[in-house]
Design a protein around this motif. Structure first.
Motif, PDB file in Angstrom:
ATOM      1  N   THR A  33      81.247 -11.924  67.835  1.00 56.42           N
ATOM      2  CA  THR A  33      81.327 -10.498  67.539  1.00 56.42           C
ATOM      3  C   THR A  33      81.531  -9.761  68.856  1.00 56.42           C
ATOM      4  N   PRO A  34      81.857  -8.472  68.810  1.00 53.66           N
ATOM      5  CA  PRO A  34      81.949  -7.712  70.067  1.00 53.66           C
ATOM      6  C   PRO A  34      80.625  -7.811  70.830  1.00 53.66           C
ATOM      7  N   ARG A  35      80.704  -8.021  72.103  1.00 53.16           N
ATOM      8  CA  ARG A  35      79.522  -8.298  72.910  1.00 53.16           C
ATOM      9  C   ARG A  35      78.855  -7.035  73.414  1.00 53.16           C
ATOM     10  N   VAL A  36      77.530  -7.015  73.327  1.00 54.06           N
ATOM     11  CA  VAL A  36      76.737  -5.928  73.895  1.00 54.06           C
ATOM     12  C   VAL A  36      76.716  -6.067  75.411  1.00 54.06           C
ATOM     13  N   PHE A  37      76.542  -7.285  75.900  1.00 54.53           N
ATOM     14  CA  PHE A  37      76.540  -7.571  77.332  1.00 54.53           C
ATOM     15  C   PHE A  37      77.715  -8.480  77.640  1.00 54.53           C
ATOM     16  N   ARG A  51      67.606 -16.725  72.890  1.00 54.52           N
ATOM     17  CA  ARG A  51      67.789 -16.417  71.462  1.00 54.52           C
ATOM     18  C   ARG A  51      68.157 -14.948  71.298  1.00 54.52           C
ATOM     19  N   GLU A  52      67.435 -14.074  72.004  1.00 53.93           N
ATOM     20  CA  GLU A  52      67.734 -12.647  71.917  1.00 53.93           C
ATOM     21  C   GLU A  52      69.133 -12.361  72.444  1.00 53.93           C
ATOM     22  N   TYR A  53      69.449 -12.900  73.601  1.00 50.43           N
ATOM     23  CA  TYR A  53      70.765 -12.662  74.194  1.00 50.43           C
ATOM     24  C   TYR A  53      71.888 -13.118  73.264  1.00 50.43           C
ATOM     25  N   LEU A  54      71.784 -14.324  72.726  1.00 51.47           N
ATOM     26  CA  LEU A  54      72.833 -14.820  71.842  1.00 51.47           C
ATOM     27  C   LEU A  54      72.929 -13.987  70.571  1.00 51.47           C
ATOM     28  N   ASP A  55      71.795 -13.589  70.039  1.00 52.23           N
ATOM     29  CA  ASP A  55      71.794 -12.767  68.820  1.00 52.23           C
ATOM     30  C   ASP A  55      72.485 -11.426  69.034  1.00 52.23           C
ATOM     31  N   ILE A  56      72.276 -10.808  70.172  1.00 46.71           N
ATOM     32  CA  ILE A  56      72.850  -9.475  70.371  1.00 46.71           C
ATOM     33  C   ILE A  56      74.205  -9.488  71.072  1.00 46.71           C
ATOM     34  N   SER A  57      74.572 -10.617  71.660  1.00 51.44           N
ATOM     35  CA  SER A  57      75.824 -10.623  72.419  1.00 51.44           C
ATOM     36  C   SER A  57      76.902 -11.556  71.896  1.00 51.44           C
TER      37      SER A  57
END
Length: 93
Positions: free
Chosen positions: A35-39, A81-87
């Motif tokens: 998906t489009p990445r937050v970071f 886990r958080e990074y992969l979920d949001i990015s």
């Protein structure tokens, strides 16, 4: 790797380096679920979380000299886990 990290690396630092490399591959090539990445990168995520440009493991060892490896393993896995979920695999897109 996140479910059984000690099977893949002998230290949290080694696992973090491996995950960082995998992140670079995902960043360049994506996946069917991307998906489009937050970071833009894991480093950007760490900077946003107050780690500066240090890795998660090195920052934890610097800030908490008596921290045990198990605590670093747990924190590192939670951070990834958080990074992969949001990015990489956001569901809100």
């Amino acid at each position: 790797m996140l479910d059984r990290p000690k099977m893949y690396a002998d230290s949290p630092e080694t696992l973090e380096a491996m995950l960082d490399l995998l992140d670079e591959i995902l960043g360049r090539h994506g996946t069917a679920c991307s998906t489009p990445r937050v970071f833009h990168s894991y480093t950007d995520y760490l900077v946003d979380r107050g780690f500066g440009s240090a890795s998660y493991c090195s920052r934890m060892r610097l800030d908490t000299p008596h921290i045990c490896d198990d605590e670093i393993w747990e924190g590192l896995i939670a951070a990834w886990r958080e990074y992969l979920d949001i990015s990489h695999f956001r569901e809100d897109v």
